[in-house]
Design an enzyme around this catalytic site. Structure first.
Site, PDB file in Angstrom:
ATOM      1  N   GLU A 102       3.867  -5.587   8.703  1.00 20.50           N
ATOM      2  CA  GLU A 102       4.114  -4.213   8.252  1.00 20.50           C
ATOM      3  C   GLU A 102       5.255  -3.583   9.044  1.00 20.50           C
ATOM      4  O   GLU A 102       6.144  -2.936   8.478  1.00 20.50           O
ATOM      5  CB  GLU A 102       2.843  -3.361   8.405  1.00 20.50           C
ATOM      6  CG  GLU A 102       3.061  -1.931   7.916  1.00 20.50           C
ATOM      7  CD  GLU A 102       1.953  -0.979   8.331  1.00 20.50           C
ATOM      8  OE1 GLU A 102       0.763  -1.328   8.213  1.00 20.50           O
ATOM      9  OE2 GLU A 102       2.295   0.144   8.773  1.00 20.50           O
ATOM     10  N   THR A 148       0.741   1.853  10.287  1.00 25.66           N
ATOM     11  CA  THR A 148      -0.355   2.676   9.749  1.00 25.66           C
ATOM     12  C   THR A 148      -1.698   2.439  10.425  1.00 25.66           C
ATOM     13  O   THR A 148      -2.608   3.248  10.283  1.00 25.66           O
ATOM     14  CB  THR A 148      -0.548   2.353   8.251  1.00 25.66           C
ATOM     15  OG1 THR A 148      -0.683   0.935   8.121  1.00 25.66           O
ATOM     16  CG2 THR A 148       0.604   2.843   7.422  1.00 25.66           C
ATOM     17  N   SER A 165      -4.575  -5.741  12.645  1.00 23.45           N
ATOM     18  CA  SER A 165      -4.272  -4.681  13.620  1.00 23.45           C
ATOM     19  C   SER A 165      -5.383  -3.643  13.670  1.00 23.45           C
ATOM     20  O   SER A 165      -5.866  -3.271  14.739  1.00 23.45           O
ATOM     21  CB  SER A 165      -2.941  -4.034  13.241  1.00 23.45           C
ATOM     22  OG  SER A 165      -2.729  -2.883  13.979  1.00 23.45           O
ATOM     23  N   CYS A 209       0.837  -1.201   0.000  1.00 24.80           N
ATOM     24  CA  CYS A 209       0.000   0.000   0.000  1.00 24.80           C
ATOM     25  C   CYS A 209       0.877   1.258   0.000  1.00 24.80           C
ATOM     26  O   CYS A 209       1.911   1.307   0.676  1.00 24.80           O
ATOM     27  CB  CYS A 209      -0.884  -0.008   1.243  1.00 24.80           C
ATOM     28  SG  CYS A 209      -1.939   1.443   1.354  1.00 24.80           S
TER      29      CYS A 209
HETATM   30  S1  SF4 Z   1      -5.238  -0.137   6.274  1.00 27.90           S
HETATM   31 FE1  SF4 Z   1      -4.267   1.728   5.457  1.00 27.90          FE
HETATM   32  S2  SF4 Z   1      -2.121   1.184   5.149  1.00 27.90           S
HETATM   33 FE2  SF4 Z   1      -3.249  -0.737   5.359  1.00 27.90          FE
HETATM   34  S3  SF4 Z   1      -3.763  -1.289   3.263  1.00 27.90           S
HETATM   35 FE3  SF4 Z   1      -5.494  -0.121   4.042  1.00 27.90          FE
HETATM   36  S4  SF4 Z   1      -5.093   2.003   3.384  1.00 27.90           S
HETATM   37 FE4  SF4 Z   1      -3.155   0.858   3.204  1.00 27.90          FE
END
Ligand code: SF4
Length: 417
Positions: free
Chosen positions: A192, A260, A328, A162
């Site tokens: 991540e 994130t 998460s 992402c």
């Molecule tokens: S939760 Fe946020 S960082 Fe994770 S894939 Fe979705 S938009 Fe991207």
């Protein structure tokens, strides 16, 4: 191989990223993805202001929930990979495409084989990976070392990382370049965060420390201000710091970033506490030399937390949070809910076995637990429903239908209330 690539270079091992986003491919993929994950019921409820009432049961949906743009893109790319590289081309996936068991099952059904997120050399040798194979990198990215291994083999990579995750990488790489230690608010074992920490050390000189919560933040901040027992520090953060990390040397200039999908309020508090500790240690006038911060919570996580916060202000009897237990962002939604009302974190509707028994995830003990008599069988009841960024709408539909079923209420076919 159905799609020869321009980077196929006479046996020379080069990284080969594949562009799958051709209009013809994406059109077919979009139809397939919609067929697998869309819910007409959820769309109807959304169009009705997010509420459905029948009999004495009302179900409210948060304004924002479910698939985020990063997850949608990752799933689209996995489906596109199978179209562009039909069998017998082998397609492997590092770990899970996203943290949702149902979605991962669908990906497996496409003949895409999941391999460890960080395969060892032995594991890679056993697979006998070659330049003809395709490897998908999931939405949360992969560690630098794994990417380099794949590049050395020369296999084709479909990178679904992402953009919001890559923004965090950019920040921590800059910290490392400037000799600033990255303090990452996140879960040290989450894919991540592992990918992010590997970016922090990719230049060979950078350092990082992962703090999971405010208690760990306070411990580190106290060390910054007052010093402490170095060995105890290293033991406490075993597995959560860079090789060679020395708290006496590497906490003199820190930059805060975060996974994130953390809880926004907690991340802000981590930032505040580090700022204050660095100010106390080095003085306000020198703060800029010693402290940096970038908010790297992604927009989708933020929107889902904001929407739930708003919904939690409305009267509700209980909350159902749907999503993968290792997700998460979903676990943070459950955390927000349980502070306010009875909250059940389930991975699918089957977990609501009966009104007398629900099986749900308790993230504090990392186990599924059972709760009896969780759902009132008479009288008016309002249930809130939300879902993490990796949960498809069809699972949310199943959840809503199950709630009405538990009350023996038939849902109307085309009306929402
Ligand atoms: S939760 Fe946020 S960082 Fe994770 S894939 Fe979705 S938009 Fe991207």
């Amino acid at each position: 191989m159905s799609a020869p690539l321009p980077s196929e270079t006479n046996g020379i091992s080069v990284p080969r990223k594949v562009n799958l986003r051709r209009p013809d491919v994406m059109e077919a993929v979009s139809a397939q993805v919609v067929a697998h994950y869309r819910s007409e019921l959820v769309e109807r409820i959304r169009a009705n202001g997010g509420v459905i009432s029948q009999g004495e049961l009302t179900v409210k949906l948060a304004k924002e929930f479910g698939f985020c743009y990063g997850v949608e893109r990752a799933i689209d790319l996995a489906y596109a990979a199978r179209r562009v590289f039909p069998e017998p081309t082998r397609i492997f996936l590092l770990g899970e495409i996203i943290h949702n068991p149902e979605v991962n099952d669908q990906i497996r059904n496409l003949g895409i084989v999941s391999i460890p997120p960080k395969p060892t050399d032995d594991e890679l040798s056993a697979l006998d990976l070659t330049a003809d194979d395709v490897v998908i990198i999931p939405a949360f990215g992969t560690e630098v070392a794994t990417r380099r291994r794949l590049e050395a083999i020369g296999c084709q990579t479909v990178d679904t990382t992402c953009g919001d995750v890559m923004s965090v990488w950019k920040r921590v790489r800059q910290y490392s370049k400037d000799g600033v230690t990255s303090i990452i608010h996140g879960k040290a074992k989450h894919e991540e965060t592992k990918a992010t920490t590997s970016q922090a050390t990719a230049n060979g000189t950078g350092h990082y420390l992962v703090v999971f919560n405010l208690a760990e933040t306070d411990y580190v901040c106290d060390y910054v201000v007052n010093g402490g027992d170095r060995q105890e520090f290293l033991q406490r953060f075993k597995g959560a710091h860079s090789p060679g990390f020395d708290p006496d040397l590497h906490l003199r200039a820190v930059g805060v970033a975060n996974q994130t999908t953390m809880l926004r309020g907690e991340t802000e508090e981590v930032q505040r506490r580090f700022r204050s500790a660095m100010e106390r240690r080095f003085g306000a006038e020198r703060l800029q030399e010693h402290f940096r911060v970038f908010d790297t919570i992604c927009g989708a996580t933020q929107d889902r937390q904001d929407a739930l916060e708003k919904m939690l202000r409305e009267p509700m009897d209980l909350l159902i949070v749907v999503g993968g237990y290792n997700s998460s962002n979903t676990s943070h939604l459950a955390e927000m809910g349980e502070k306010v009302l009875p909250t059940y974190f389930i991975k699918n509707a089957a977990k609501m076995e009966s009104a007398g028994r629900i099986e749900h995830w308790d993230q504090h003990i990392a186990e599924e637990v059972q709760t009896a008599n969780w759902f009132p069988t008479s009288g008016r009841v309002t249930v809130g429903v939300t879902a993490g960024a990796s949960c498809p709408n069809n699972l949310i539909e199943d959840t809503i239908k199950r709630l009405f079923e538990l009350r023996d209420i038939q849902l109307p076919l085309s009306k929402t209330s």
